[in-house]
Write a protein that holds these residues in place. Structure first.
Motif, PDB file in Angstrom:
ATOM      1  N   GLU A 110       0.787  -1.205  -0.097  1.00 56.53           N
ATOM      2  CA  GLU A 110      -0.170   0.004   0.005  1.00 56.53           C
ATOM      3  C   GLU A 110       0.714   1.164   0.114  1.00 56.53           C
ATOM      4  O   GLU A 110       0.216   2.361  -0.309  1.00 56.53           O
ATOM      5  N   GLU A 143      -5.715   0.811   4.482  1.00 61.45           N
ATOM      6  CA  GLU A 143      -6.628   1.156   3.609  1.00 61.45           C
ATOM      7  C   GLU A 143      -6.299   2.485   2.979  1.00 61.45           C
ATOM      8  O   GLU A 143      -6.509   2.813   1.523  1.00 61.45           O
ATOM      9  N   PHE A 144      -6.305   3.487   3.684  1.00 60.92           N
ATOM     10  CA  PHE A 144      -6.062   5.074   3.254  1.00 60.92           C
ATOM     11  C   PHE A 144      -4.715   5.162   2.376  1.00 60.92           C
ATOM     12  O   PHE A 144      -4.818   5.510   1.237  1.00 60.92           O
ATOM     13  N   ARG A 147      -5.551   3.407  -0.844  1.00 63.25           N
ATOM     14  CA  ARG A 147      -6.467   4.213  -1.798  1.00 63.25           C
ATOM     15  C   ARG A 147      -5.717   5.508  -2.449  1.00 63.25           C
ATOM     16  O   ARG A 147      -5.766   5.782  -3.575  1.00 63.25           O
ATOM     17  N   ALA A 150      -3.292   3.882  -5.331  1.00 63.45           N
ATOM     18  CA  ALA A 150      -4.165   3.624  -6.359  1.00 63.45           C
ATOM     19  C   ALA A 150      -4.379   4.582  -7.222  1.00 63.45           C
ATOM     20  O   ALA A 150      -4.497   4.666  -8.522  1.00 63.45           O
ATOM     21  N   GLU A 151      -5.003   5.717  -6.720  1.00 65.12           N
ATOM     22  CA  GLU A 151      -5.599   6.820  -7.253  1.00 65.12           C
ATOM     23  C   GLU A 151      -4.475   7.590  -8.089  1.00 65.12           C
ATOM     24  O   GLU A 151      -4.674   8.317  -8.984  1.00 65.12           O
TER      25      GLU A 151
END
Length: 264
Positions: A110, A143-144, A147, A150-151
């Motif tokens: 991540e 998770e943050f 995200r 990924a963005e």
């Protein structure tokens, strides 16, 4: 087009986690698993210094230079070993931004070049802000980070260049708040001082959240909640609270400029 080349950055001083007990063997195995299906390894640099927490490690400079020459992504096998080393994380984040390089970690998929600065700010401020690393908090953080990564990865190349065009590495001035008064009076003095101190403690995290792409007050508030950073009252963050903190920071900067000018 994203590069499919990786330069691995390994640390000889880390404890081994495979059956052989060799730290480098374990890290190489982790790198091989990560690269498989994603691209190929363009080079390897091993940090052999005794102090693995030295942010000025020569191996890191060599790895970054190699990444730039070959257009490769810097890949660490064990970022988790440095999760509580804000100096290293901050230095790595700054160098990646300066050189416009990408970053990945085999043990933290991540993570990216955008999340390292936030990780550093959190590691530095957790004790002061009373942040607890509970499993729930860490899950929300991961998770943050995923995200955000990924963005950013999904953005077209034209919109990239070190940091996204819509991002800023400095805190924006929120409003036109007047400079703080030279002295507070009565019962308001202590609360006002605590509010300023709290704003200064949160400031590095806010700055990194803005740098990671948060443009609106709601996005900043959501990010703070996802990262497990408590508000001044220990509750959730809301856009209005972000506004107040950013105004206090802007007022503090303006007061500092005025004071510096008066003593120049």
């Amino acid at each position: 087009m994203p590069s499919d080349l990786f330069v691995s950055y390994l640390h000889a001083g880390l404890a081994g986690s495979d059956r052989s007990g060799s730290p480098l063997a374990a890290q190489r195995a982790a790198v091989a698993r990560y690269v498989r299906g994603r691209g190929r390894l363009a080079g390897e640099v091993v940090e052999t210094g005794a102090d693995r927490r030295d942010s000025e490690q020569p191996g890191l400079r060599e790895a970054l230079t190699l990444c730039r020459l070959r257009g490769a992504t810097l890949l660490m096998a064990e970022l988790g070993a440095f999760s509580e080393d804000p100096a290293f994380l901050r230095h790595l984040s700054a160098e990646l931004r300066r050189l416009d390089l990408r970053f990945a970690a085999a043990d933290s998929p991540e993570a990216s070049e955008l999340t390292l600065g936030i990780m550093a700010a959190l590691a530095e401020a957790e004790d002061r802000l009373g942040v607890s690393r509970t499993p729930e908090t860490m899950a929300r953080r991961h998770e943050f980070y995923a995200r955000v990564t990924a963005e950013w990865r999904a953005q077209p190349p034209a919109g990239k260049g070190g940091t996204p065009a819509s991002m800023s590495t400095s805190m924006p001035a929120a409003g036109t708040a007047r400079p703080a008064a030279a002295a507070d009076h009565g019962s308001l003095a202590a609360p006002a001082q605590r509010s300023r101190e709290r704003a200064e403690q949160v400031a590095p995290i806010l700055s990194e959240i803005r740098a990671a792409g948060a443009l609106t007050l709601e996005q900043v508030a959501n990010a703070l909640n996802a990262l497990g950073v408590p508000s001044a009252r220990g509750n959730r963050w809301y856009p209005m609270q972000v506004t107040r903190v950013e105004k206090r920071l802007a007022a503090g900067r303006e007061a500092h400029v005025v004071e510096h000018a008066l003593h120049a």
